[in-house]
Design an enzyme around this catalytic site. Structure first.
Site, PDB file in Angstrom:
ATOM      1  N   THR A  67      10.139 -20.708  56.337  1.00 18.53           N
ATOM      2  CA  THR A  67       9.662 -19.402  55.903  1.00 18.53           C
ATOM      3  C   THR A  67      10.275 -19.035  54.557  1.00 18.53           C
ATOM      4  O   THR A  67      11.385 -19.461  54.247  1.00 18.53           O
ATOM      5  CB  THR A  67      10.080 -18.385  56.980  1.00 18.53           C
ATOM      6  OG1 THR A  67       9.294 -18.638  58.133  1.00 18.53           O
ATOM      7  CG2 THR A  67       9.881 -16.951  56.535  1.00 18.53           C
ATOM      8  N   ARG A 112       0.401 -16.689  68.761  1.00 17.28           N
ATOM      9  CA  ARG A 112       1.828 -16.343  68.628  1.00 17.28           C
ATOM     10  C   ARG A 112       2.137 -15.744  67.241  1.00 17.28           C
ATOM     11  O   ARG A 112       1.705 -16.245  66.215  1.00 17.28           O
ATOM     12  CB  ARG A 112       2.657 -17.604  68.860  1.00 17.28           C
ATOM     13  CG  ARG A 112       4.161 -17.411  68.745  1.00 17.28           C
ATOM     14  CD  ARG A 112       4.700 -17.769  67.375  1.00 17.28           C
ATOM     15  NE  ARG A 112       6.160 -17.759  67.340  1.00 17.28           N
ATOM     16  CZ  ARG A 112       6.867 -17.781  66.218  1.00 17.28           C
ATOM     17  NH1 ARG A 112       6.257 -17.836  65.057  1.00 17.28           N
ATOM     18  NH2 ARG A 112       8.177 -17.761  66.258  1.00 17.28           N
ATOM     19  N   GLY A 145       5.522 -14.491  64.960  1.00 14.12           N
ATOM     20  CA  GLY A 145       6.984 -14.506  64.918  1.00 14.12           C
ATOM     21  C   GLY A 145       7.552 -13.212  64.368  1.00 14.12           C
ATOM     22  O   GLY A 145       6.882 -12.175  64.324  1.00 14.12           O
ATOM     23  N   ASP A 146       8.790 -13.293  63.920  1.00 16.92           N
ATOM     24  CA  ASP A 146       9.489 -12.097  63.439  1.00 16.92           C
ATOM     25  C   ASP A 146       9.096 -11.706  62.015  1.00 16.92           C
ATOM     26  O   ASP A 146       9.204 -10.534  61.643  1.00 16.92           O
ATOM     27  CB  ASP A 146      11.007 -12.350  63.456  1.00 16.92           C
ATOM     28  CG  ASP A 146      11.381 -13.532  62.559  1.00 16.92           C
ATOM     29  OD1 ASP A 146      10.722 -14.593  62.672  1.00 16.92           O
ATOM     30  OD2 ASP A 146      12.315 -13.392  61.746  1.00 16.92           O
ATOM     31  N   GLY A 184      14.189 -18.046  60.872  1.00 14.86           N
ATOM     32  CA  GLY A 184      14.832 -18.616  62.052  1.00 14.86           C
ATOM     33  C   GLY A 184      13.914 -18.579  63.251  1.00 14.86           C
ATOM     34  O   GLY A 184      12.690 -18.450  63.101  1.00 14.86           O
ATOM     35  N   GLY A 222      11.988 -17.082  65.522  1.00 15.47           N
ATOM     36  CA  GLY A 222      11.449 -15.730  65.454  1.00 15.47           C
ATOM     37  C   GLY A 222      11.557 -14.900  66.719  1.00 15.47           C
ATOM     38  O   GLY A 222      11.795 -13.686  66.658  1.00 15.47           O
TER      39      GLY A 222
HETATM   40  N1  ASP Z   1      10.909 -16.981  61.598  1.00 21.77           N
HETATM   41  C1  ASP Z   1       9.698 -17.729  61.495  1.00 21.77           C
HETATM   42  C2  ASP Z   1       8.896 -17.542  62.751  1.00 21.77           C
HETATM   43  O1  ASP Z   1       9.470 -17.491  63.818  1.00 21.77           O
HETATM   44  C3  ASP Z   1       9.927 -19.185  61.308  1.00 21.77           C
HETATM   45  C4  ASP Z   1      10.750 -19.530  60.103  1.00 21.77           C
HETATM   46  O2  ASP Z   1      11.694 -18.814  59.766  1.00 21.77           O
HETATM   47  O3  ASP Z   1      10.448 -20.540  59.463  1.00 21.77           O
HETATM   48  O4  ASP Z   1       7.693 -17.485  62.673  1.00 21.77           O
END
Ligand code: ASP
Length: 330
Positions: A196, A224, A226-227, A248, A250
């Site tokens: 990310t 799905r 993520g964060d 991270g 997520g």
């Molecule tokens: N945080 C992102 C997610 O969970 C993934 C990443 O940080 O690459 O979608």
């Protein structure tokens, strides 16, 4: 005399101390990340390390230039993230990871610390720069969070640059998905890293901004999210406290409300950004998650915190700090 004194007190109370009293005029601060994870020297060739450092430097310089020229924190964040979205090395825009169904679904968010305006999108697959779509959602102001078809429709109506869904896919990401399926791996095993991208900025007017853009996790299913696009989890900015972008696992970052928790600690407990970031990443770790954050506060240089062996990152300030790094021990 007394009346004069009272008038002065009233005036002082009517004009509360602005959030940027602590920053000298012309002071700015900027940081980017390109994902955290199992980034170890032994897993990367010298050439790969050099390529990533160069890519980070390009995005860092683009954002820093905006701030140096007196531009806004929001513009700096958008400038750096659009560059990283175009770079297939990172899991955002072109080069995004594949879902279980072999498509790319992109998420992004941006937040303006000045008035806590925010815009976010999830599950888009034809918008070249999801961060600019998130910004358009924010500027439009009617909603904060759009998803899927509706977000695409909004993008078309607002003149965002559209591309064919195939534009985002790369052979490397396809290979990672097939490996995950064949060997029944988790998204982490297959990539050894998250990818990310994000940026945080404080401009010379003292305003803060944060943005994050991602393809999510390899092999994600069932829509799905993520964060990254969740305001308060992967992205948050408040001029009174700090601006945060995360990367991270997520699900853990959502459960720990990472970005908002960091800002709350700064705002309510008066912690400095460094301590707040480390504490909250510690909480993520205690839940079983991993990753990192970049944070910029009302003054000083940006802070990083991670519980992974590395995080692609960079930071620059008006004081002349300018550095990019990959490994945790740098
Ligand atoms: N945080 C992102 C997610 O969970 C993934 C990443 O940080 O690459 O979608």
């Amino acid at each position: 005399m007394r009346a004069l004194l009272l008038a002065a007190i009233a005036l002082a109370m009517a004009a509360p101390a602005s959030s940027h009293d602590t920053s000298p005029p012309g002071d700015w601060s900027f940081a980017i990340h390109g994902g955290a994870g199992t980034l170890e020297r032994s897993r990367m060739t010298q050439q790969q390390q050099a390529d990533y450092r160069a890519a980070l430097q390009t995005a860092l310089d683009a954002g820093a230039k905006v701030l140096k020229d007196g531009g806004s924190a929001l513009d700096a964040v958008a400038a750096a993230i659009t560059i990283l979205e175009d770079d297939p090395k990172f899991n955002a825009g072109r080069g995004a990871v594949f879902t279980w169904d072999r498509v790319n679904e992109l998420d992004a968010a941006i937040m303006d610390g000045n008035g806590r305006r925010a815009g976010a999108v999830a599950g888009v697959h034809t918008v070249r720069h999801p961060i600019l779509l998130a910004r358009q959602v924010m500027e439009d102001g009617r909603h904060v969070f759009l998803s899927g078809k509706g977000a695409e429709q909004f993008a078309g109506e607002h003149g965002l640059e559209m591309v064919a869904p195939e534009y985002f896919g790369t052979d490397e990401r396809r290979r990672q998905l097939e490996k995950l399926k064949e060997e029944n791996l988790s998204a982490l095993d297959v990539e050894f890293k998250y990818g990310t991208v994000g940026a945080v900025a404080r401009d010379s007017a003292g305003h803060l901004a944060a943005g994050t853009s991602t393809g999510g996790m390899t092999g994600k299913r069932w829509g799905r999210i993520g964060d990254s696009p969740v305001i308060g989890a992967g992205t948050y900015a408040d001029d009174r406290a700090c601006a945060v972008s995360a990367t991270g696992s997520g699900e853990y970052f959502i459960r720990a409300a990472v970005a908002h928790s960091i800002c709350d600690r700064v705002l309510l407990a008066g912690e400095n950004v460094d301590v707040a970031a480390r504490t909250v990443i510690g909480e993520v770790g205690a839940l079983g998650g991993d990753g990192g954050v970049i944070v910029v506060g009302k003054d000083g240089a940006p802070a990083f915190a991670m519980n992974t062996p590395g995080m692609y990152r960079g930071r620059a300030t008006s004081d002349g700090l300018n550095e990019v790094a990959i490994f945790a021990d740098e």
